[in-house]
Scaffold this active site. Structure first.
Site, PDB file in Angstrom:
ATOM      1  N   ASP A  88       0.867  -1.180   0.000  1.00 22.91           N
ATOM      2  CA  ASP A  88       0.000   0.000   0.000  1.00 22.91           C
ATOM      3  C   ASP A  88       0.906   1.232   0.000  1.00 22.91           C
ATOM      4  O   ASP A  88       1.664   1.453   0.944  1.00 22.91           O
ATOM      5  CB  ASP A  88      -0.906  -0.005   1.234  1.00 22.91           C
TER       6      ASP A  88
ATOM      7  N   ASP B 136      -2.758   2.253  -6.108  1.00 23.22           N
ATOM      8  CA  ASP B 136      -1.680   2.279  -5.114  1.00 23.22           C
ATOM      9  C   ASP B 136      -1.667   1.074  -4.187  1.00 23.22           C
ATOM     10  O   ASP B 136      -1.005   1.111  -3.152  1.00 23.22           O
ATOM     11  CB  ASP B 136      -1.789   3.554  -4.279  1.00 23.22           C
ATOM     12  N   GLU B 137      -2.353   0.006  -4.567  1.00 24.44           N
ATOM     13  CA  GLU B 137      -2.496  -1.111  -3.639  1.00 24.44           C
ATOM     14  C   GLU B 137      -2.583  -2.420  -4.412  1.00 24.44           C
ATOM     15  O   GLU B 137      -3.251  -2.501  -5.445  1.00 24.44           O
ATOM     16  CB  GLU B 137      -3.767  -0.899  -2.811  1.00 24.44           C
TER      17      GLU B 137
END
Length: 475
Positions: free
Chosen positions: A11, A105-106
């Site tokens: 993350d 983003d993960e």
């Protein structure tokens, strides 16, 4: 459940805000908030400096401004964030063939499938190397969680924030989860959490002790059984490399409620065009057209129409969305509109319906052109455009009045280039002026200058890379 912590969850830390700070030296170490800047905008991401004031994701932007009035408030640059995300996902792809992106983003990574880790020590080494590679490649930091299941790996990455790594050994899940709030478990949102609280269950250990039968009685067979298993630390969901999209949709929230029926129809048509563009970019077509309308009182209506076959024809989608709108009462005002396509397929069925709609559209355009030439029909479009400009909603520049279009061109945070001063970014604009700070990701904080919004030497620009080596390589 695995015997080794070989599921990795990455993350990125405050991704949008961190990317803006990395791109703008003058904002480093200062509170930054990224999101919609209108009266009804919401926070997409807040930097850790802004979070100290209580600002967080999904908070109304007006509330964020009251909590942190001196923060920098910027409009998102999604193309920029996507380019960074692609770099990160490429690094993850080197670790394993099984990478499951959850957002820009993960992502989850199955290290066992990549043959890089089979125990805690090797998994930790891979995680630390990944963090170093991300920093070197993008200039940004990410937090890593390692565990024997996806649920625990995600919890571990949250504990690792910011810029850390946490490994949770398999076998310790129940001890870890027991005292935590039920909201830590996947699938437990505010409504379910409140339902469980009223039943006297506030911690994960409460759920485990209640038993499966009680949770099934409260939440239903599927949800109750799944939640009981997770409360005991059991999660056997695999890392899935490709997740098939179920639908494609776009929506806009307007700063001021829309009342003009013509304006509402214009917005629906515009959303349909954007939705089809996204549909085609994904390589899909779809059978079901969905219209979403959130009214002035926050009541939300959805209407759908299923076609005879899948399509990616903008005329078909636009006309279907228009028909759905006719069945919706917009009296009182509309605050949000959305258009989506579901029932996706990877092919388009050529049918007479699409052809007929295209021919009808051509006929309407010919009639409209004749009306315009004779002086008729122009009032509605002009009225819609003026309403759009005054509302401050999402409207194409060419649809607004000249002054409004110029002002919109300079969004706070977006990149510009001046013929004399070089690269910079917009700090703000208004009353015919635009203020620009001239700096680059690798420079010292730069100077601020103000120009006329129509200065011929100032123009929008593509973002600079965050790491200078990339700039040299691409030159």
């Amino acid at each position: 459940m695995r015997a080794a912590p070989t599921i990795l969850h990455l993350d990125m830390d405050a991704f949008f805000a961190a990317a803006e700070q990395a791109a703008k030296p003058s904002l480093r170490g200062k509170p930054v908030v990224v999101g919609g800047l209108g009266p009804r905008g919401v926070v997409a991401t807040a930097s850790y400096e802004a979070r100290r004031f209580g600002v967080h994701s999904a908070m109304p932007m007006g509330q964020a401004r009251r909590l942190a009035p001196n923060a920098a408030y910027l409009v998102p640059r999604f193309a920029f964030y996507r380019s960074i995300s692609e770099q990160v996902m490429e690094l993850l792809g080197r670790l394993s063939p099984l990478v499951e992106p959850l957002s820009l983003d993960e992502a989850f990574v199955d290290l066992e499938a990549g043959g890089l880790a089979d125990d805690g020590a090797s998994a930790r080494a891979v995680g630390e190397l990944l963090r170093a590679d991300i920093l070197a490649t993008t200039g940004l930091t990410g937090s890593v969680g390692l565990a024997g299941s996806k649920m625990i790996a995600k919890i571990a990455s949250e504990e690792a924030k910011p810029d850390g790594l946490v490994l949770i050994e398999p076998g310790t899940e129940r001890e870890l989860l027991g005292p935590r709030s039920v909201r830590i478990l996947p699938g437990v949102g505010p409504a379910t959490g409140e339902h469980l609280r009223r039943a006297g269950m506030t911690t994960v250990s409460d759920l485990a002790e209640a038993g499966e039968d009680e949770l099934v009685r409260l939440l239903g067979r599927a949800h109750g059984a799944s939640l009981h298993r997770m409360a005991q630390g059991y999660d056997d969901r695999p890392v899935v490399a490709e997740r098939d999209a179920k639908s494609v949709s776009v929506e806009d929230t307007f700063d001021v409620d829309l009342h003009d029926r013509v304006r509402i129809r214009t917005e629906v048509e515009r959303l349909a065009e954007r939705c089809v563009a996204r549909l085609r970019a994904s390589g899909h077509s779809g059978r079901t057209i969905v219209l979403k309308v959130r009214r002035y009182d926050f009541s939300t209506l959805t209407r759908s129409e299923t076609l005879r076959g899948p399509t990616d024809d903008p005329v078909v989608v636009r006309e279907a969305a228009g028909r759905l709108l006719e069945a919706v009462d917009t009296t009182g005002g509309v605050r949000l509109l959305g258009v989506g396509v579901s029932g996706l397929a990877d092919y388009t069925q050529e049918d007479l319906f699409a052809q007929a709609e295209t021919e009808a559209e051509g006929e309407r355009e010919r009639v409209g052109a004749s009306a315009a030439a004779s002086g008729g029909g122009g009032g509605a479009v002009g009225s819609a455009s003026a309403s759009a400009a005054s509302a401050g909603g999402a409207v194409p520049e060419e649809s607004a009045s000249g002054g409004a279009a110029v002002e919109r061109r300079w969004a706070p945070g977006h990149d510009v280039r001046h013929a004399v001063h070089g690269a910079g970014w917009v700090q703000g604009s208004g009353v015919g002026r635009v203020t620009v700070r001239f700096e680059e990701p690798w420079s010292a904080p730069g100077r601020v200058r103000t120009f006329s919004v129509d200065d011929p030497e100032l123009e929008p620009s593509e973002p600079l890379p965050l790491v200078r080596g990339e700039c040299r390589a691409g030159a």
